[in-house]
Write an enzyme that holds these catalytic residues in place. Structure first.
Site, mmCIF file in Angstrom:
data_model
loop_
_atom_site.group_PDB
_atom_site.id
_atom_site.type_symbol
_atom_site.label_atom_id
_atom_site.label_comp_id
_atom_site.label_asym_id
_atom_site.label_seq_id
_atom_site.Cartn_x
_atom_site.Cartn_y
_atom_site.Cartn_z
ATOM 1 C CD GLN A 65 -2.881 -0.613 -0.098
ATOM 2 O OE1 GLN A 65 -3.333 0.485 -0.386
ATOM 3 N NE2 GLN A 65 -3.030 -1.663 -0.874
ATOM 4 C CG HIS A 98 -0.840 2.564 -4.194
ATOM 5 N ND1 HIS A 98 -1.050 2.399 -5.522
ATOM 6 C CD2 HIS A 98 -1.294 1.428 -3.601
ATOM 7 C CE1 HIS A 98 -1.604 1.222 -5.752
ATOM 8 N NE2 HIS A 98 -1.759 0.604 -4.603
ATOM 9 C CD GLU A 115 -8.594 1.518 -0.890
ATOM 10 O OE1 GLU A 115 -7.583 1.958 -0.299
ATOM 11 O OE2 GLU A 115 -8.763 1.616 -2.119
ATOM 12 C CG HIS A 116 -7.112 -2.610 0.273
ATOM 13 N ND1 HIS A 116 -6.542 -1.388 -0.018
ATOM 14 C CD2 HIS A 116 -7.635 -3.061 -0.883
ATOM 15 C CE1 HIS A 116 -6.701 -1.130 -1.320
ATOM 16 N NE2 HIS A 116 -7.373 -2.118 -1.862
ATOM 17 C CG ASP A 161 -4.276 -3.913 -5.428
ATOM 18 O OD1 ASP A 161 -5.345 -3.533 -4.930
ATOM 19 O OD2 ASP A 161 -3.169 -3.741 -4.888
ATOM 20 C CG HIS A 180 -50.599 15.100 -3.676
ATOM 21 N ND1 HIS A 180 -50.232 16.381 -3.996
ATOM 22 C CD2 HIS A 180 -49.476 14.342 -3.826
ATOM 23 C CE1 HIS A 180 -48.927 16.400 -4.325
ATOM 24 N NE2 HIS A 180 -48.456 15.167 -4.229
#
Lengths: 436, 436
Positions: free
Chosen positions: B262, B265, B330-331, B364, B423
């Site tokens: 990670q 990145h 996220e992961h 991924d 209505h």
């Protein structure tokens, strides 16, 4: 005489006229933005103290302490017990039907195992805590409480926190009764951007939520946009719309009244009728002219019809479907002989009301499906509010030793192709030793 | 020596330290906003002419005409044929697995008929046309093409339009090959805010789409936010994150490399490890120190670990789960002996990687589930990108004459309670005559 626009698809400039009619862009207002951002910052920094101040300033009542901002559940019960029995019944029928439909929307977890033992799947869970914004004052709609609260509870949300402003300290009994029948967990008598900020970030008294739903004025909508990311939000709705496709065989008074039922919401609401029969369009116009003076909300209806309404003559029903798909309306009435055949060709609409007996208004209250729907052509890419908006998914991946070897080899090639060598090496550690 | 932060849940201020570590607010930049709004306005007003100008200015190449902005499908085929066979295979395996998983996500229409003949249901349709943004230059990831394009095609999207900037006219062969294997329908060599604007509003050459997905830089993200409403967008992602829960029995080198995967990145990426075994945390730290100098992206990894990483000692595995749910990563790797038992307690995570053999990197590329996942704690309320993001629902309501009478009576009471008499009257027209 009504001044509703008459168009025909045979007009040379029909497409431009239609697009001009449909055009709606919500204007972002710098002054509103600045005010809202300041309110949010204040609530984040000073919590209840700021919440009490804003409530005093905007709703004109002074709570003695933050505890007074909470409306106890017993007060909801009391409201329920004091409303007329006909309203109790109507709320209960609506709630039961909304719940029954919502239960069909529940998503389940699933998984499958591949030949080499690798498991893949999707785990579905509910949101922990949801905030429900309910407008106060004249736009206080009990139906809106049911439509937003019940799907959240069906999804399994642990705690549903409602906020409702009480201008000058005034409570709306029907709204409280609706909250009671929806089993809302906590209610706070706050509103505006300060209520949205309190729900998003929490105060000493208001617990922070994971998502905020429900309608509101421009301050509320702007605040929701501002806190998006910190929490989830539902869509920010534009003016309400109805598109009616009629074959010319429905009582024109019914169609006129269906057009009115959208138009009465506000001056920006949009009511459009498509029909291949020019004489029938004239009959509907006569009905409009005759019925309009009998309406309580005559002025709003007249303005909405004049500014944003249209009676459109189409070549045939097939063309009507094609125009309907371009419009992608929030509400679509198929007032035709065989709506089940026609609905197959409808690609974009929030809710579809099929057949002459299905008035759109039924969907607003009690048919079962949600009345929170995509407006302004967003039905091209979005859906009604539903149970699924209160659930979310987590992907599941469990590689077996054999499966890991296979996946690692592909991952390694891909990762090295992207120049991400830590990715590659992390995968390569999972190669099977005997294959190395 | 790595400078990764060491925390323990027994620290008095642990919660504050954790929240400070997790805090991430995307800053909105006024200068970027102004530039983006100007670009959007230009594209809306001048179409291709503006698109050619911006491409010349920002990507430094001059197309002879708007036709030159399109990359023909034959060029994608050519890219596919010229990449090495190992990469062809990896792309094909990944695409097949992503497609197989996506097919499990397809939503179906449903309906049911009540005792009185009223039909209720939900009609599911695909989006007509979707735009896929693919970054150019160094951040060009073929895996991202697969992950965004394949679910759209599985959903049944008619036309998938890809845009990819080609700085200095340079094409990325792997990205083109990935577009080929994903069956993208059209590709334009444009990028930045101008590409987003072209997709949202259309030009003489670029068709307007209904939704735009795919990652991009701050100009792209700002443009997506600006056109939201006109079209749908996917989420705007924050920095990538991994949270690993380990029982202390996995090879510490594997865990260190998973944290690296990670961290490589970018400098803002977040890598956190939770473990009840303090000695094991020291072993992982030793692995980090030993392996870090061997990494190609050593500097990025070191910065990310120092600024946003942490090794956290927890009391026990139950507390690890509770911290994981707070982080809502996220992961999430569950590098433990019995992940299937533990996963039942996980309420918030984008994707869950179960067992010691399941490296996050596999997700991924090729495991099957999507790699576009909710970041920055938004897994509390949102889901991975999926087929469902390219489908939408329309509610169906078809009242029988008997059902209409029942629904109309409840609607009438509710509508009159809300003061909406058009209505009410629209519903009342559908009362059965004999019951009136």
């Amino acid at each position: 005489m009504s001044d509703i626009r008459k168009l025909s698809t045979s007009d040379g400039d029909f497409q431009q006229q239609l697009d001009a009619l449909l055009a709606w862009e919500s204007v972002s207002d710098t002054a509103v933005n600045d005010t809202v951002n300041q309110i949010i910052q204040d609530i984040r920094q000073r919590g209840n103290e700021a919440l009490l101040e804003f409530t005093h300033r905007f709703d004109r009542w002074q709570a003695n302490s933050a505890d007074d901002l909470q409306i106890p559940l017993s007060r909801l019960q009391q409201a329920w017990e004091t409303i007329p029995e006909s309203q109790q019944q109507a709320l209960q029928v609506s709630a039961d039907r909304i719940r029954a439909y919502a239960q069909r929307q529940l998503m389940d977890s699933w998984s499958y195992t591949e030949a080499d033992g690798t498991l893949l799947g999707q785990q579905v869970t509910a949101l922990d805590r949801v905030g429900l914004y309910v407008p106060g004052g004249k736009a206080a709609y009990p139906s809106s409480v049911l439509m937003n609260a019940i799907p959240a509870k069906v999804a399994g949300v642990d705690e549903l926190i409602m906020v409702v402003p009480t201008p000058d300290g005034e409570l709306n009994e029907l709204v409280l009764a609706a909250a009671h029948v929806s089993a809302v967990d906590k209610v706070f008598a706050v509103g505006g951007a300060q209520a949205v900020a309190a729900l998003a970030y929490g105060t000493e008294t208001v617990p922070p939520v994971d998502k905020i739903v429900g309608p509101g004025n421009i301050y509320v909508a702007t605040a929701k946009r501002a806190v998006f990311g910190q929490v989830g939000i539902d869509m920010v709705a534009g003016p309400s719309e109805i598109l009616i496709v009629c074959d010319g065989e429905t009582d024109p008074d019914w169609i006129a009244m269906d057009l009115f039922s959208q138009a009465e919401h506000d001056e920006d609401a949009q009511s459009i009728l498509l029909c291949p029969d020019g004489d029938y369009l004239k009959q509907v116009e006569s009905s409009i002219d005759r019925l309009l003076p009998t309406m309580e909300r005559q002025e709003i209806i007249a303005t909405a019809l004049r500014v944003r309404g249209a009676l459109i003559e189409v070549k045939d029903m097939q063309e009507a479907v094609s125009v309907a798909n371009h419009i992608a309306p929030e509400h679509l009435e198929l007032s035709v002989a065989n709506p089940q055949e026609m609905v197959k060709s409808i690609h974009h609409a929030g809710a579809i009301f099929m057949g002459r007996h299905t008035a759109e208004a039924m969907g607003d209250y009690c048919a079962g499906p949600n009345h929170v729907l995509p407006t302004s052509r967003t039905a091209r890419f979005s859906s009604p509010l539903g149970v699924y908006d209160f659930q979310k998914r987590s992907s599941l991946i469990m590689a077996s030793p054999d499966g890991a070897d296979t996946l690692a080899r592909t991952s390694s090639v891909m990762a090295r192709g992207e120049g991400l060598t830590a990715h590659a090496r992390s995968a390569e550690y999972r190669f099977k030793a005997d294959k190395d």
